[in-house]
Structure formats: structure tokens, C-alpha cells
Design a protein around this motif. Structure first.
Motif, PDB file in Angstrom:
ATOM      1  N   THR A  33      95.778 -20.237  17.956  1.00 17.61           N
ATOM      2  CA  THR A  33      95.806 -19.781  16.575  1.00 17.61           C
ATOM      3  C   THR A  33      97.230 -19.697  16.058  1.00 17.61           C
ATOM      4  O   THR A  33      98.129 -19.283  16.779  1.00 17.61           O
ATOM      5  CB  THR A  33      95.133 -18.394  16.456  1.00 17.61           C
ATOM      6  N   GLU A  59      91.056 -20.082   7.661  1.00 20.94           N
ATOM      7  CA  GLU A  59      90.597 -19.062   6.739  1.00 20.94           C
ATOM      8  C   GLU A  59      91.786 -18.567   5.923  1.00 20.94           C
ATOM      9  O   GLU A  59      92.921 -18.572   6.391  1.00 20.94           O
ATOM     10  CB  GLU A  59      89.901 -17.916   7.457  1.00 20.94           C
ATOM     11  N   LYS A 105      85.707 -18.568   7.603  1.00 22.13           N
ATOM     12  CA  LYS A 105      86.316 -19.522   8.534  1.00 22.13           C
ATOM     13  C   LYS A 105      85.511 -20.810   8.471  1.00 22.13           C
ATOM     14  O   LYS A 105      84.301 -20.799   8.599  1.00 22.13           O
ATOM     15  CB  LYS A 105      86.298 -18.967   9.950  1.00 22.13           C
TER      16      LYS A 105
END
Length: 140
Positions: A33, A59, A105
Motif C-alpha cells: 500500500t 480509494e 475501494k
């Protein structure tokens, strides 16, 4: 003979699944991430990308810093995401009563995972204005 073949197939599949399962868990489904955050006079923006196998999910959260504006809740604004090598995407959005937009997301088809970037740029087109918010990479 059929029973032996079925048992052999089941054993083969079971053993293969067990052996491959460790490989999948360690490589294909391992997620990575990156997050970016930025603010200007009108907007606070955060953008998060997650790499899961070969899929890129993202997101976005956008918050208007001004007082509640019903035009921003009824008339769509748009954001455009840019980085050093191009454009990732664009989307129309409406603010909720808290002056915020939270995307779910979702998959980012055809875009690049930005783990090598230190900043991205959000251009927000709203009420005949354009705001550019510089988002800096945030370590998690």
C-alpha cells in the motif's frame, strides 16, 4: 479403476493446493500500500493505492474546508489525478452533508502502482474553478 483414478486426482489436487497455497500467500496475494495526503486553501485530499497480486485498488477521500455548500452536494465536481509520468484517472463526485466524498475501494484498470512516486497532484474542477492539491507520500 474409476475410484482409484478419482482418489488419485483428489490427492493430487489436495497436495498441489497445499504446496501452491504457501506460494500464493507469499507472492500473489501479498499486498502493498502507498498513501498520499495533501491540503490547500479549499480542500483536504487523501489517496490510497493497494497492490494485490497484479490488481491495483484505490480509494480517495476529498473534504471541502469551507462551509456547507448545497451546490457542491447537488452539482457534481470532478477530480483528475496526475503524477510525474501522466494521468491516472478522473471521476465526478458529490459532497455529502459533512462536506466530504469517500470513494469505495475499487480497481484501477490500466493505471500504474505509484510506489516510486513522492507526490501526486489532484486537480479539482468545481464551481467554474480549478484547484490543484499537491499530495505528498505518507509512510504507514
Amino acid at each position: 479403476m474409476k475410484k482409484a483414478f478419482i482418489i488419485f486426482c483428489l490427492l493430487f489436487l489436495f497436495n498441489s493446493t497445499v504446496l501452491v497455497h504457501g506460494e500464493i500467500e507469499n507472492h500473489i496475494f501479498q499486498s502493498k500500500t502507498v498513501s498520499f495526503k495533501g491540503v490547500d486553501n479549499n480542500w483536504e485530499v487523501s489517496h490510497k493505492m493497494t497492490l494485490v497480486g497484479t490488481d491495483i485498488l484505490f480509494e480517495t477521500t476529498i473534504k471541502y474546508k469551507g462551509t456547507y455548500d448545497k451546490d457542491l452536494a447537488k452539482s457534481p465536481s470532478r477530480y483528475l489525478i496526475k503524477y510525474s509520468h501522466g494521468i491516472i484517472g478522473s471521476e465526478a463526485f458529490l459532497l455529502n452533508k459533512s462536506n466530504e466524498f469517500h470513494s469505495k475501494k475499487r480497481e484501477c484498470g490500466g493505471c500504474e502502482f505509484l510506489d516510486k512516486e513522492n507526490e501526486v497532484f489532484y486537480e479539482i474542477y468545481w464551481k467554474d474553478k480549478i484547484s490543484t492539491v499537491i499530495l505528498k507520500r505518507v509512510d504507514q
